[in-house]
Design a protein around this motif. Structure first.
Motif, PDB file in Angstrom:
ATOM      1  N   LEU A 266       0.809  -1.212  -0.086  1.00  0.00           N
ATOM      2  CA  LEU A 266       0.154  -0.087   0.163  1.00  0.00           C
ATOM      3  C   LEU A 266       0.940   1.301   0.050  1.00  0.00           C
ATOM      4  O   LEU A 266       2.063   1.339   0.559  1.00  0.00           O
ATOM      5  N   VAL A 267       0.278   2.330  -0.661  1.00  0.00           N
ATOM      6  CA  VAL A 267       0.869   3.538  -0.558  1.00  0.00           C
ATOM      7  C   VAL A 267      -0.007   4.713  -0.018  1.00  0.00           C
ATOM      8  O   VAL A 267      -1.288   4.464  -0.203  1.00  0.00           O
ATOM      9  N   ILE A 268       0.341   5.824   0.465  1.00  0.00           N
ATOM     10  CA  ILE A 268      -0.570   6.858   1.048  1.00  0.00           C
ATOM     11  C   ILE A 268       0.119   7.904  -0.092  1.00  0.00           C
ATOM     12  O   ILE A 268       1.108   8.092  -0.492  1.00  0.00           O
ATOM     13  N   ILE A 269      -1.004   8.645  -0.730  1.00  0.00           N
ATOM     14  CA  ILE A 269      -0.612   9.779  -1.774  1.00  0.00           C
ATOM     15  C   ILE A 269      -1.071  11.026  -0.843  1.00  0.00           C
ATOM     16  O   ILE A 269      -2.355  11.187  -0.361  1.00  0.00           O
ATOM     17  N   ALA A 270      -0.193  12.360  -0.738  1.00  0.00           N
ATOM     18  CA  ALA A 270      -0.836  13.362   0.147  1.00  0.00           C
ATOM     19  C   ALA A 270      -0.506  14.639  -0.756  1.00  0.00           C
ATOM     20  O   ALA A 270       0.642  14.739  -1.489  1.00  0.00           O
ATOM     21  N   GLY A 271      -0.658  15.749  -0.018  1.00  0.00           N
ATOM     22  CA  GLY A 271      -0.200  17.099  -0.452  1.00  0.00           C
ATOM     23  C   GLY A 271       0.679  17.716   0.251  1.00  0.00           C
ATOM     24  O   GLY A 271       1.608  17.034   0.530  1.00  0.00           O
ATOM     25  N   LYS A 272       0.679  18.963   0.507  1.00  0.00           N
ATOM     26  CA  LYS A 272       1.755  19.880   1.152  1.00  0.00           C
ATOM     27  C   LYS A 272       1.757  19.633   2.710  1.00  0.00           C
ATOM     28  O   LYS A 272       0.601  19.329   3.169  1.00  0.00           O
ATOM     29  N   GLU A 273       2.939  19.691   3.341  1.00  0.00           N
ATOM     30  CA  GLU A 273       2.750  19.773   4.593  1.00  0.00           C
ATOM     31  C   GLU A 273       2.136  18.533   5.506  1.00  0.00           C
ATOM     32  O   GLU A 273       1.636  18.626   6.376  1.00  0.00           O
ATOM     33  N   TYR A 274       2.607  17.532   4.968  1.00  0.00           N
ATOM     34  CA  TYR A 274       2.228  16.048   5.251  1.00  0.00           C
ATOM     35  C   TYR A 274       2.893  15.758   6.790  1.00  0.00           C
ATOM     36  O   TYR A 274       4.062  15.785   6.809  1.00  0.00           O
ATOM     37  N   GLY A 275       1.799  15.496   7.554  1.00  0.00           N
ATOM     38  CA  GLY A 275       2.417  15.158   8.950  1.00  0.00           C
ATOM     39  C   GLY A 275       2.919  16.368   9.887  1.00  0.00           C
ATOM     40  O   GLY A 275       3.576  16.273  10.825  1.00  0.00           O
ATOM     41  N   THR A 276       2.338  17.424   9.865  1.00  0.00           N
ATOM     42  CA  THR A 276       2.572  18.584  10.683  1.00  0.00           C
ATOM     43  C   THR A 276       1.753  18.428  12.142  1.00  0.00           C
ATOM     44  O   THR A 276       0.939  17.489  12.072  1.00  0.00           O
TER      45      THR A 276
ATOM     46  N   LYS B  15      -3.001  16.195  -8.139  1.00  0.00           N
ATOM     47  CA  LYS B  15      -4.078  16.875  -9.282  1.00  0.00           C
ATOM     48  C   LYS B  15      -3.417  16.776 -10.736  1.00  0.00           C
ATOM     49  O   LYS B  15      -4.129  16.496 -11.364  1.00  0.00           O
ATOM     50  N   SER B  16      -1.945  16.983 -10.497  1.00  0.00           N
ATOM     51  CA  SER B  16      -1.672  17.067 -12.065  1.00  0.00           C
ATOM     52  C   SER B  16      -1.632  15.809 -12.613  1.00  0.00           C
ATOM     53  O   SER B  16      -1.870  15.342 -13.815  1.00  0.00           O
ATOM     54  N   LEU B  17      -1.588  14.739 -11.885  1.00  0.00           N
ATOM     55  CA  LEU B  17      -1.393  13.372 -12.433  1.00  0.00           C
ATOM     56  C   LEU B  17      -2.727  12.739 -12.471  1.00  0.00           C
ATOM     57  O   LEU B  17      -3.122  11.783 -13.139  1.00  0.00           O
ATOM     58  N   GLY B  18      -4.048  13.526 -11.938  1.00  0.00           N
ATOM     59  CA  GLY B  18      -5.091  12.955 -12.067  1.00  0.00           C
ATOM     60  C   GLY B  18      -5.588  11.720 -11.330  1.00  0.00           C
ATOM     61  O   GLY B  18      -6.461  10.882 -11.498  1.00  0.00           O
ATOM     62  N   LEU B  19      -5.054  11.719 -10.137  1.00  0.00           N
ATOM     63  CA  LEU B  19      -5.123  10.342  -9.189  1.00  0.00           C
ATOM     64  C   LEU B  19      -6.761  10.197  -8.838  1.00  0.00           C
ATOM     65  O   LEU B  19      -6.950  11.419  -8.041  1.00  0.00           O
ATOM     66  N   THR B  20      -7.128   9.274  -8.843  1.00  0.00           N
ATOM     67  CA  THR B  20      -8.396   8.991  -8.162  1.00  0.00           C
ATOM     68  C   THR B  20      -8.597   8.093  -6.876  1.00  0.00           C
ATOM     69  O   THR B  20      -9.231   8.039  -6.497  1.00  0.00           O
ATOM     70  N   GLY B  21      -7.263   7.466  -7.044  1.00  0.00           N
ATOM     71  CA  GLY B  21      -7.049   6.348  -5.952  1.00  0.00           C
ATOM     72  C   GLY B  21      -7.401   4.717  -6.620  1.00  0.00           C
ATOM     73  O   GLY B  21      -7.341   3.707  -5.956  1.00  0.00           O
TER      74      GLY B  21
END
Length: 899
Positions: free
Chosen positions: A766-776, A825-831
């Motif tokens: 499994l992988v997690i995909i996330a945006g900015k400031e992950y884990g603040t 978003k640029s990759l158009g990921l849906t999961g």
């Protein structure tokens, strides 16, 4: 101590009748170059390297790179830093001690001597995170909450008592004493540390790492310290250096002084906003300027405390006369105070008027320009002027969708409570809490709250009936000075009775709201508020039903309890009606600076001596806890609090092979600013959650579920609660709130835990995909441990918070960063895609190496992008290859024969 070499000059310092040995920075400067302009925080690091130089882990080149920092003002060189000690609180400390116990078990199974597993650096664990506000607004609240705490946490406390007896170099401050950071500031911290070795007493700067991100509070005392993950702290305890890059240092110049009516809280919220806007993540901040001469130690500690909120590694204040005055006030021995003065002056660590070191960059604030402020509604850096809170709340609620059946704005819901009938509306303050280390260490703001309560009570004001009010100081000294100033009765009159000494509302231990209040909020989908004197106000943290949370000074907490709503403009509208029938405004009850200063004079050294005279003994309940006298822990298979984790089951075998990841599924697709509050189990355990079902299956009544934090010693609970926050938004589900996902092969909507277990049965990584400031946010090790146990092999994000990235590596989870211009978003990921991570097989893993992220879409099409491996140092490479940092330590330990 390591052997001397050409750069080391061992000198002596005579303080009273004692002789101290130290490694001289001025002497080293004769070789390294002039150090006068080096930031004092970096001088502390330089002394550490000088003392530990062995030409293996620390070399002369490391020292030169740090000494040359003023020429480059930044450095990417990795150094090995060894803090003097480790600080823990019980939420993060229990799993650390569980890991130590598990390591002893693993050593015993491997035929070694388990007693060899001990902390090598001094460790203090302060039990402060377990008390909850179950009872409030009554004179018995404190004693009843203590009774409930001891009953709820008996297993955990027995385990810590065993650890206190079993491990060397490990001390436990029992429950009901105070918050770890305030105990550290008032008692544990020394500013200059000493160690007896080879017939000599060595003196060196007091330094530490802590398992709580707000360890930085001690920076106010001139002690260099910051938060690390529990995993990294455990390695430091076991003799591993903290691997770090030489940081950039941003200087923050303070001039002027605060105006009448402005508090230290207003100052710290202003500083936080300025530094967050500047961008100081991963950097040191060092405060300087002649304004420091007017800044009390407690105010410095308040600013240092908030370093995680402004994103810095630490917020350091140099030692000066104010430091010495505080050490004396708080009861430190006179010899310690004299040593601090002599040592820091000898080493160039003392702050002199006009000092202006060289910094990477500089910000400046005239404290006379600070205005009365809060922060909210859901981030600590979002400062709002007091007069704009109502408008900001209105703007927030206008964007929040309401249930169709929700009442119209302003209409409210009728609630009956204790014979009273009232309207509960949007904006109602349902929690008003003087809590957390941020402010309760600060006598000026605490006295201001007491004085405001006195004036308000004398005018006949009362808190609104829907407000859950509480007072949870970080130290028993606060109670002593409130009593000495005669303010306790007035706080009690307004419902701010003592509820406990510990982190309560600020960490989600706010306890339940009254049933009629909770029912009204849920039935009408009300957007209500908490006002707290804390440092964190992230979504879902304070209470699951409270959507907006406002950080405020203690006197403003009291004021909002009286007003009862954040829709009231406290600068223009009254708090209520006095006993003379006239409106009472905030300005009518706000204490003057002179009144506050006079009250603060009631604080004296005898109070510190009284409260810290037997700080490790605990009360009769603590002393009555029976524990076995055993070198390895006797695990109870039926315990729902403490279990032997599976991390070291295969430690006797070969390390896992580092390889490419193929055919992985996306467990969650997440946005920006996903915090460790979102990832790590925290707060209450819902009845219908995977963790709740586990506890029910093991015979635990719902009333006894306790919090996730209290059950951090049981991996079965914690892995079920990872990514289970009710406010987390998985974009795979259209962004709906809650810890759910799709099991892609079947299309089932499941909890993230249940989906992960289903994938595990199918041998799907499994992988997690996330945006900015992950884990603040808070440095919760379970955010990484839980991610590991769910089968996540990699986390791909646009950027990472410092501690969480390190923790992921420490648990064998690969952090990967999108290159600029590329994201989910640029990759158009849906999961729905399959993910591969390529470029590891057949090559030597190295820091910051490029890897390939391959996306296979539902139609079979492929897209590949380059990502950055966020294993940042060579030490981290070694840890990752061993399966994690503790695995590395244990494998090294097992490979060495006993001494």
């Amino acid at each position: 101590m390591p052997a001397l070499d050409s750069l080391k000059s061992l000198k002596t310092l005579q303080v009273g009748e004692r002789t101290y040995h130290y490694y001289s920075l001025p002497d080293a400067a004769q070789t390294l170059g002039n150090l006068d302009k080096l930031p004092k925080s970096l001088k502390v690091l330089l002394e550490n390297l000088l003392r530990w130089e062995d030409n293996q882990t620390v070399t002369g080149e490391d020292l030169q790179a740090l000494a040359d920092w003023t020429k480059t003002r930044s450095a990417n060189r990795e150094i090995q830093y060894r803090p003097a000690r480790v600080l823990m609180q019980d939420f993060t400390g229990v799993p650390a001690v569980v890991d130590l116990a598990a390591m002893r078990e693993a050593v015993a199974k491997a035929g070694g001597d388990p007693q060899r597993i001990n902390p090598l650096s001094p460790v203090d664990l302060v039990i402060d995170h377990s008390v909850m506000v179950d009872r409030y607004a009554s004179e018995n609240a404190y004693h009843e909450n203590v009774e409930i705490e001891m009953e709820r946490n008996g297993e955990r406390y027995a385990f810590l008592r065993w650890g206190q007896n079993a491990f060397d170099n490990f001390r436990v401050v029992p429950p009901g004493t105070g918050i770890c950071h305030q105990v550290n500031l008032e008692y544990l911290g020394r500013t200059v540390w000493t160690k007896d070795e080879d017939g000599r007493t060595y003196a060196f700067p007091d330094t530490l790492v802590g398992t709580d991100s707000h360890t930085t509070m001690i920076n106010g005392l001139g002690v260099l310290g910051w938060g690390v993950g529990g995993i990294e702290a455990e390695a430091a305890m076991l003799g591993q250096p903290v691997s770090m890059l030489i940081p950039e240092v941003v200087g923050f110049k303070l001039t002027g002084k605060l105006r009448e009516g402005i508090t230290a809280t207003d100052l710290v919220l202003t500083v936080t906003q300025m530094l967050r806007k500047k961008g100081v993540v991963g950097k040191f901040v060092e405060f300087f300027g002649d304004g420091l001469a007017t800044l009390p130690l407690a105010d410095r500690a308040t600013i240092g405390n908030m370093a995680p909120e402004y994103g810095a590694t630490c917020g350091f204040f140099p030692v000066d006369q104010i430091t010495l005055d505080y050490l004396r006030l708080s009861g430190r021995p006179e010899e310690t105070v004299q040593l601090v003065e002599a040592y820091t002056q000898a080493q160039g660590l003392w702050r002199n008027p006009g000092d202006e070191p060289v910094f990477t960059d500089v910000l400046e604030l005239d404290m006379g320009e600070v205005q009365s402020s809060l922060a909210g509604p859901k981030r600590p850096q979002d400062r709002v002027l007091l007069g704009e809170v109502a408008k900001t709340f209105g703007d927030f609620t206008s964007l929040a969708p309401k249930k169709a059946e929700a009442p119209k704005a302003g209409s409210g819901v009728e609630v009956q409570l204790d014979g009273q009938t009232f309207q509960l509306e949007d904006g109602a303050v349902v929690i008003a809490a003087i809590t957390s280390c941020t402010n309760t260490s600060n006598p000026s703001v605490m006295m201001a709250a007491g004085l405001l309560a006195k004036k308000a009570a004398e005018k006949g004001l009362m808190r609104k009936p829907w407000v859950k009010s509480s007072l949870a100081p970080g130290s028993k000294v606060v109670t002593d000075y409130y009593n000495a100033a005669g303010l306790t009765p007035y706080l009690n009159d307004l419902g701010f009775d003592l509820v406990g000494y510990g982190c309560t509302t600020c960490i989600g231990n706010s306890g339940p709201l009254l049933d009629p209040i909770e029912k009204a909020i849920q039935d009408a989908d009300l957007t209500v508020a908490s006002v707290l004197s804390g440092n964190r106000n992230f979504e879902g943290r304070v209470h699951p039903l409270v959507k907006t949370n406002w950080l405020a000074s203690p006197p403003l907490v009291v004021a909002y309890a009286l007003a009862g709503s954040v829709k009231v403009d406290l600068t223009q509208e009254p708090l209520g009606t006095g006993n003379n029938g006239q409106p009472v405004y905030l300005k009518d009850v706000w204490p003057t600076q002179q009144e506050v200063a006079d009250a603060v004079q009631k604080l004296d050294t005898a109070m510190f001596h009284k409260q810290y005279g037997a700080v490790f003994d605990g009360d009769e309940k603590w002393q009555a806890i029976q524990v076995p006298d055993a070198e390895t822990y006797v695990w109870d298979a039926d315990s729902t609090y403490i279990q032997n984790p599976p991390f070291f089951e295969t430690i006797a075998g070969d390390p896992p092979r580092i390889a490419d990841i193929h055919d992985a599924r996306i467990l969650a697709l997440l946005g920006d600013s996903v915090t460790t509050d979102h990832i790590s189990p925290a707060g209450n355990i819902k009845k219908d959650s995977p963790a709740g079902r586990y506890l029910a299956e093991h015979g635990v009544d719902y009333a006894d579920f306790n919090s996730y934090g209290s059950r951090r010693g049981n991996h079965e609970v914690m892995m079920r609660g990872t990514f289970a926050n009710i406010r987390i938004r998985n974009e795979m589900l259209g962004g709906e709130e809650g810890g759910n996902t799709f099991h892609v092969p079947t299309g089932e909507k499941l909890s993230i835990y249940d989906a992960a277990m289903k994938y595990e049965l199918e041998n799907t990584p499994l992988v997690i995909i996330a945006g900015k400031e992950y884990g603040t946010g808070s440095s919760r090790d379970w955010a990484a441990k839980g991610t590991n146990l769910l089968g996540v092999k990699a986390v791909v994000a646009e950027s990472f918070e410092r501690i969480h990235r390190s923790n992921l590596v420490g648990m064998g989870v690969l952090p990967l960063q999108f290159k600029d211009g590329v994201d989910r978003k640029s990759l158009g990921l849906t999961g729905q895609e399959k993910i591969a991570v390529l470029g590891i097989d057949g090559v030597e893993l190295r820091p910051h190496m490029p890897l390939t992220l391959e996306v296979t879409r539902e139609d079979g099409s492929l897209e590949s992008v380059e990502v950055l491996c966020r294993i940042d140092t060579l030490n981290e490479v070694s840890y990752f290859k061993a399966g994690g940092i503790l695995h590395y330590v244990l494998r090294e330990f097992l490979a060495k024969p006993a001494a």
